[in-house]
Design an enzyme around this catalytic site. Structure first.
Site, mmCIF file in Angstrom:
data_model
loop_
_atom_site.group_PDB
_atom_site.id
_atom_site.type_symbol
_atom_site.label_atom_id
_atom_site.label_comp_id
_atom_site.label_asym_id
_atom_site.label_seq_id
_atom_site.Cartn_x
_atom_site.Cartn_y
_atom_site.Cartn_z
ATOM 1 N N ASP A 426 14.178 39.413 55.756
ATOM 2 C CA ASP A 426 14.911 40.482 56.417
ATOM 3 C C ASP A 426 14.453 40.498 57.873
ATOM 4 O OD1 ASP A 426 16.369 42.898 56.811
ATOM 5 O OD2 ASP A 426 14.532 44.027 56.520
ATOM 6 N N LYS A 427 15.190 41.184 58.738
ATOM 7 C CA LYS A 427 14.789 41.231 60.141
ATOM 8 C C LYS A 427 14.202 42.592 60.523
ATOM 9 C CE LYS A 427 16.483 40.820 64.866
ATOM 10 N NZ LYS A 427 16.382 42.219 65.257
ATOM 11 N N THR A 428 15.046 43.627 60.478
ATOM 12 C CA THR A 428 14.618 44.938 60.963
ATOM 13 C C THR A 428 13.534 45.512 60.058
ATOM 14 O OG1 THR A 428 16.833 45.313 61.808
ATOM 15 C CG2 THR A 428 15.406 47.232 61.592
ATOM 16 N N PHE A 592 28.231 58.696 59.255
ATOM 17 C CA PHE A 592 28.117 57.236 59.361
ATOM 18 C C PHE A 592 27.948 56.637 57.970
ATOM 19 C CE2 PHE A 592 25.614 53.395 59.406
ATOM 20 C CZ PHE A 592 26.205 52.644 60.407
ATOM 21 N N LYS A 615 30.386 57.294 68.277
ATOM 22 C CA LYS A 615 29.567 56.123 68.607
ATOM 23 C C LYS A 615 29.607 55.177 67.409
ATOM 24 C CE LYS A 615 25.238 58.212 66.969
ATOM 25 N NZ LYS A 615 23.962 58.812 67.319
ATOM 26 N N ARG A 649 19.878 45.991 70.155
ATOM 27 C CA ARG A 649 20.900 46.532 69.256
ATOM 28 C C ARG A 649 21.817 47.428 70.078
ATOM 29 N NH1 ARG A 649 18.411 46.904 63.737
ATOM 30 N NH2 ARG A 649 19.494 48.873 63.402
ATOM 31 N N ASP A 732 22.103 42.754 61.215
ATOM 32 C CA ASP A 732 22.374 42.771 62.650
ATOM 33 C C ASP A 732 23.380 41.693 63.045
ATOM 34 O OD1 ASP A 732 20.684 44.821 63.015
ATOM 35 O OD2 ASP A 732 19.054 43.672 63.878
ATOM 36 N N LYS A 842 22.412 39.245 50.168
ATOM 37 C CA LYS A 842 21.043 38.752 50.329
ATOM 38 C C LYS A 842 20.523 38.195 49.001
ATOM 39 C CE LYS A 842 19.480 41.847 54.063
ATOM 40 N NZ LYS A 842 18.446 42.826 54.448
ATOM 41 N N ASP A 866 16.454 45.451 50.370
ATOM 42 C CA ASP A 866 15.875 44.122 50.142
ATOM 43 C C ASP A 866 15.403 43.919 48.707
ATOM 44 O OD1 ASP A 866 16.119 43.425 52.916
ATOM 45 O OD2 ASP A 866 14.359 44.664 53.318
#
Length: 1188
Positions: A426-428, A592, A615, A649, A732, A842, A866
């Protein structure tokens, strides 16, 4: 409590929009039917109707066994192992006349081995039992009678009880929220234990029960709830409540789940709906997938191979025995007269030779079972537990800042850590800190923010750009105003043009004002006012959102108060130049979610104007702009691309103005959708939201930096140099992947995406079948082109490629008919980055890599999204970061920072793989050596079924005389030190390529065992066959020959261990020499026992062996002779054909570890070129330099 008063009426309008009073017969028609039959009588748990339903109690049990089931279940678990079952069968047969040894000597080792494993299982289950007791005995206030609430244990709760949960307490069961300390029955809930998210969720009770805010209100409270049956869906709840003869619909908004925590709310009252194992969290708890290492699976195959050898030897011996027995009595003559064939039992009857051969086969199977190491499994379990303790206590993997050491949550996979071929990360929060900082923005087509990201610094160093120099010059001008300020968490923005109120002088000041106003209003953050200092902090749903609100505050638009219907802030008035207090009426919030990829608020200002502030991601926002709202689109797009390239980001900010009629129409339809409890409720809400979020006017874009964790670039570089492939699976955008250093200059990118005009045209038409068909064809074409590009490159150059694929394309790439060519393309690329990927994708990618390559995969992540990936991979590594503990709870090993992966794999992984591999090979060696001497003696004794050794010599060989040194090997041995493991990462490839546990190596150890057995047997028998054994002229009998051979075996297998050890410790010396010494002590003690127990070992050492020079000479001569072949082979191999770790040992021995030339020579033996990481980037840069 003044601070509490300030926050009294917060946020409820955001989610509630007033509870629906519309008719809900149609939506709740399923209640009372199948799957919706639960009836709860609130405040009447003792009623007759409640008793009839017999709901589960609230106690939970996570243990594997109970007192009654421990013995049968644990025995079943042990004898599921084929080796243990075989020893059980031979132990039972030992009670028959077929046995070549006493039954007790056969059963005792089995009892010791099985007992040790059962004790381990029992201790582990006892720990789980203690955790259950702790949870079940937690206390909560429950309504007893007449409005009195008393504390009781969780386990005593019943369906229908009314409980009072106080701030920071966990909910003891699934509760229906009735009321709270807030007047509108809202409460804030932390669901970290459920989904890993630390952001707060807001729940709200029904309006009709919101007034029940005092204990006494419940003295005569009665209500009946009809709802769905227990199920595992965390995000759905269908039910109705009958209260005061009125029906009210219930939704997930009123359900408080067990193990969630009450936050920012003084107390709530709730009715118990689901208890114990009926609660949603327990319904969701599944046993983690059973994972076994590849070494352990291979070990099973070796056991089966040894079984084949065992049956082969027994069969061959029985055939020869049958032939010899048949020939024993020929024409009345007895060949083996000492066996009395004329008066024998069936076992030696020449007239029934076939039956005798069959019985002999059973005897031989029992006798040769020493080929199978009975203590192998339990020894490996002991070693793995001790290895896990070393991992847990490694000070170099301890994160002092958070007080978190590494934690091996399972010891089954230690050696698998040394065989990882592919890491899926994973990244974040895993590679990055998940701590966002507002660093840049684009407003009205103008880029603001002079901050330099880590990526930009790296790019500057690579390209020689004067970026940083310019930044340093520019920052001198504003040093007076900014340097003096203390660092602000979440805010790393520097630009004098719009800071300190200077934005009023900018050309588009009105756009900038709306931009800042949007930052301060479009969110769900909760302000916390420090009563002593007056400072305001924010509790937000995500780090991004907190960064935006903080940025608004620092740029002059300070949000400080939220009520049920309003947002208050201090903002700079451009006319007067002073800060003024403004309040905006909060009309609606459009939440969101991952499918909408945006969030909006509708507010009314003090002049009565209604605005929608929005946004969201650029992929959805630009399509929603009005024709007259695209003035700054081109420049903003340019800036967004630059920000993404710098690893930031980005979000797009836009707004629109609504008139009263338009808002009224929207609000009616939105309230109707919100109050719907049908299956398509979320779809209805999205449709209504979608229509109002159109014709927006672009303001600009934000850019926040998610900083890399310390040591990540170096760690990735080391892992890449170790030959490990690294895939990034992130939500992302593709551009941000550059942030982690997987892409380097000169690396060619193969991008698979669906952002082409044809697909977009079909999406606007809305034909789903046509979209799917065109998308599938497009993805297949792009993958095929990528493979062709790779193949062409192989012929012409050694170009490194990176594959980048987005979530939409991945959906089709993972389909059965396309996944294999996708994998083929991915495996031939140096870097693989899957962007915009969902949790399910994933897990599917992980499964594809694992099954498609057949090699070890490691997944690493920190969030609830994850979990699927961690459980699907061969090894799951959880990062104990800021996204909760869900990933850690589902992982096999937990570490605090990504950089510790370097030491976990390259040091502990390599050591554990080497130790376990060497240990298993040695186990088979020592058992083949011992077992084959028994077979050779059988040959020597006409396959009579007579063992060469005393019964207890046989029984204790694996338990006492060869087990402890091999355990020490598995725990302490090192081929090279930790420093050299990290200095020469390619050493790790020995595990990936499995060179230390290949069939060649295993069979060579077995061959060594056969050779050792042959030398020991023939040298001992020939040395004692004809000569007198002592000065009195006596010759050696079976007792003397057996004891002498056994002594040689004990010496040989332990000295063989000493030759194989690369890193001696005091414990290994004690175990090796102590085991040999203990053999002599045992001989004396056992020989002193009366002969009816010690049998042919009675005083054999004291009276016969010890006084005889022959015994000592034979022992010395045979031991040296047996070790010579292995020693010679090892010496030749290390001198002329060294393995990679042996080359490093030579470097160290010759003192050239700091000589760059020699070190580079060793590194050139790399089994795989490095194509990723800083080393590869440097090499690519030098190559480009050379070409130019």
């Amino acid at each position: 409590m003044r601070g509490g008063k300030r926050r009294k009426l917060r946020l409820s309008k955001i989610y509630s929009f007033a509870c629906g009073k519309r008719s809900f017969e149609e939506d709740h028609s399923q209640i009372g039917g199948r799957g919706y039959s639960r009836v709860v009588f609130c405040n009447e748990p003792d009623s007759l109707e409640a008793g009839i339903r017999n709901y589960a109690d609230n106690s939970v049990r996570s243990t594997k066994y109970t007192l009654a089931t421990f013995l049968p279940k644990s025995l079943f678990e042990q004898f599921r192992r084929v080796a243990n079952f075989f020893f059980l069968v031979t132990g039972i047969l030992a009670f028959t006349p077929l046995a070549p040894y006493t039954a007790v000597s056969a059963i005792v080792p089995l009892i010791i081995v099985i007992g040790a494993t059962m004790v381990k299982e029992g201790i582990e289950d006892l720990r789980r039992k203690k955790q259950d007791i702790e949870v079940n005995n937690r206390r909560v206030k429950v309504h007893k009678h007449n409005g009195a609430f008393e504390y009781t244990e969780w386990k005593n709760l019943r369906v229908g009880d009314i409980v009072k949960v106080q701030k920071d307490e966990f909910f003891p069961a699934d509760l229906l929220l009735l009321s709270s300390s807030y007047e509108d029955a809202v409460c804030y809930v932390e669901t970290m234990n459920l989904d890993g998210e630390t952001n707060l969720k807001l729940k709200q009770g029904l309006e009709v029960t919101s007034s029940l805010r005092d204990d006494l209100n419940f003295s005569d409270f009665k209500a009946t709830i009809k709802c769905e049956d227990p199920n595992a869906n965390l995000y759905s709840f269908v039910g109705s409540m009958e209260f005061e003869e009125q029906q009210y619909p219930l939704s997930p908004q009123q359900l408080l789940l067990r193990d969630s925590k009450l936050r920012n709310t003084d107390y709530i009252f709730g009715a118990v709906i689901f208890t114990g194992h009926d609660t949603k969290v327990i319904q969701n708890s599944t046993d983690p997938p059973s994972k076994r290492s590849k070494v352990e699976k291979k070990m099973d195959r070796i056991i089966y191979f040894l079984f084949c050898i065992l049956f082969l030897l027994a069969s061959v011996g029985s055939i020869f025995f049958g032939i010899s027995t048949k020939d024993d009595l020929e024409n009345g003559k007895m060949k083996r007269w000492y066996l009395r064939p004329d008066d024998s039992t069936i076992f030696f009857d020449p007239k029934r030779a076939p039956a005798a051969a069959i019985f002999h086969c059973l005897t031989a199977l029992m006798l040769y079972n020493y080929f199978i190491p009975i203590s192998l499994y339990v020894s490996i379990e002991i070693v793995k537990v001790l290895q896990s303790i070393f991992i847990n206590q490694d000070i170099y993997m301890y994160y002092e800042e958070a007080d978190k050491p590494a934690r091996a949550r399972t010891s089954n996979l230690n050696e698998e850590l040394g065989q990882v071929d592919t890491i899926l990360s994973d990244k974040t929060g895993t590679l990055t800190c998940n701590s966002m900082e507002f660093i840049k923005c684009s407003i009205a087509g103008v880029a603001y923010g002079r901050g330099v990201t880590e990526v930009e610094k790296a790019m500057d160093r690579k390209s020689g750009s004067p970026l940083i120099h310019e930044q340093d010059i520019g920052s001198d001008d504003i040093r007076d105003s900014s340097v003096a300020k203390a660092p602000i968490k979440g805010f790393n923005f520097i630009d004098e043009r719009i800071m300190d109120g200077n934005w009023v002088n900018e050309p588009h000041a009105d756009v900038i004002q709306k931009f800042f106003r949007l930052l301060a209003t479009c969110h769900t953050a909760i302000p916390e006012v420090d009563e002593d200092t007056g400072n305001i902090s924010y509790e937000a749903e995500s780090p991004d959102e907190a960064a935006f609100v903080i940025a608004g505050r620092e740029l002059g638009f300070e949000f400080y108060k939220r009520t049920q219907t309003s947002l208050s802030m201090y903002e700079l008035d451009p006319v007067s130049g002073k800060k003024v207090e403004r309040t905006y009426k909060l009309l609606s919030v459009l939440e969101f979610n991952s499918s909408r990829k945006r969030m909006s608020v509708i507010v009314k200002d003090e002049e009565g104007k209604i605005f929608l502030f929005c946004k969201g991601a650029d992929s959805v926002m630009f399509d929603r702009l009005a024709k007259n709202g695209r003035e700054f689109e081109e420049k903003t797009l340019e800036h967004v691309q630059e920000y993404a390239d710098a690893g930031l980001r980005t979000l797009i900010l836009a707004y629109r103005k609504l008139d009263e009629e338009e808002y009224k129409e929207f609000n009616e339809r939105f309230s109707e959708a919100k109050n719907s409890v049908s299956a398509d409720r979320e779809t209805l809400i999205d449709e209504v939201s979608d229509k109002v979020e159109r014709n927006l006017i672009l303001l600009g874009a934000t850019a926040v930096e998610d900083k890399l964790q310390n040591g990540v670039p170096d760690c990735i570089d080391k892992l890449a140099r170790a030959g490990i492939k690294i895939w990034v699976l992130t939500g992302d955008k593709m551009e941000t992947a550059i942030n982690i250093g997987l892409l380097r200059q000169g690396m060619k990118q193969i991008i698979v995406h669906l952002d082409n005009p044809d697909i977009q045209a079909l999406e606007k038409a809305g034909d789903k079948i046509a979209i799917a068909k065109a998308s599938r064809e497009s993805v297949h074409r792009q993958i095929s082109e990528g493979i062709a590009q790779l193949n062409a490159s192989r012929v012409t150059s050694q170009q490194a490629f990176a594959l980048i694929i987005d979530g939409k394309s991945l959906t089709y790439a993972l389909e059965d008919d396309m996944k294999h060519i996708f994998l083929e393309l991915a495996l031939n690329c140096a870097s693989v980055i899957c962007c915009r990927s969902s949790p399910k994708q994933k897990a599917l990618v992980t499964r594809l890599v694992k099954s498609g390559t057949g090699k070890t995969t490691l997944a690493i992540g920190d969030g609830a999204n994850d979990v699927g990936m961690l459980q699907e991979a061969d090894i799951g590594i959880g990062i104990s970061g800021v996204e909760g503990m869900q990933a850690v709870m589902s992982s096999d090993v937990a570490i605090a920072q990504f950089r510790y992966l370097e030491r976990l794999l390259l040091v502990h992984g390599h050591w554990c793989y080497r130790r376990i591999s060497s240990m298993i090979c040695y186990f088979f060696y020592k058992n083949v050596t011992f077992g084959f001497t028994l077979f050779l003696y059988e040959v020597y004794a006409s396959f009579s079924g007579q063992p060469a050794y005393n019964d207890w010599f046989l029984a204790l060989y694996n338990v006492l005389f060869s087990s402890l040194p091999v355990i020490a090997l598995g725990v302490f041995d090192q081929d090279v030190s930790a420093r050299y493991c990290l200095k020469f990462p390619m050493l790790y490839q020995e595990g990936v390529q499995n060179v230390l546990f290949s069939w060649r190596r295993i069979l060579s150890w077995m061959l060594n065992g056969f050779i050792s057995a042959i030398i020991i047997f023939f040298f001992c028998t020939k040395a004692m066959e004809l000569q007198a054994f002592d000065k009195e002229g006596r010759t050696a009998g079976r007792d003397i020959l057996g004891a002498t051979m056994y002594t040689c075996i004990v010496w040989v297998v332990n000295l063989q261990m000493a030759l194989g050890i690369r890193y001696f410790t005091l414990i290994q010396h004690i175990f090796i020499w102590g085991t040999i010494a203990f053999w002599y002590i045992f001989l004396m003690i056992y020989g002193a026992i009366p002969s009816r127990l010690s049998q042919n070992a009675y005083k054999v050492f004291i009276e016969t062996l010890a006084p005889s020079p022959m015994y000592w000479f034979v022992t010395f001569f045979v031991v040296i002779s047996t070790l010579i072949p292995y020693f010679s082979y090892s010496a030749i191999q290390m001198r002329f054909f060294p393995m990679y770790h042996e080359m490093i040992q030579w470097l160290r021995y010759e003192g050239k570890t700091n000589d760059p030339e020699y070190c580079n020579l060793v590194r050139q033996r790399s089994l795989r070129p490095t194509t990723v990481g800083s080393t590869a980037r440097l090499a690519a840069k030098k190559a480009n330099h050379t070409k130019n």
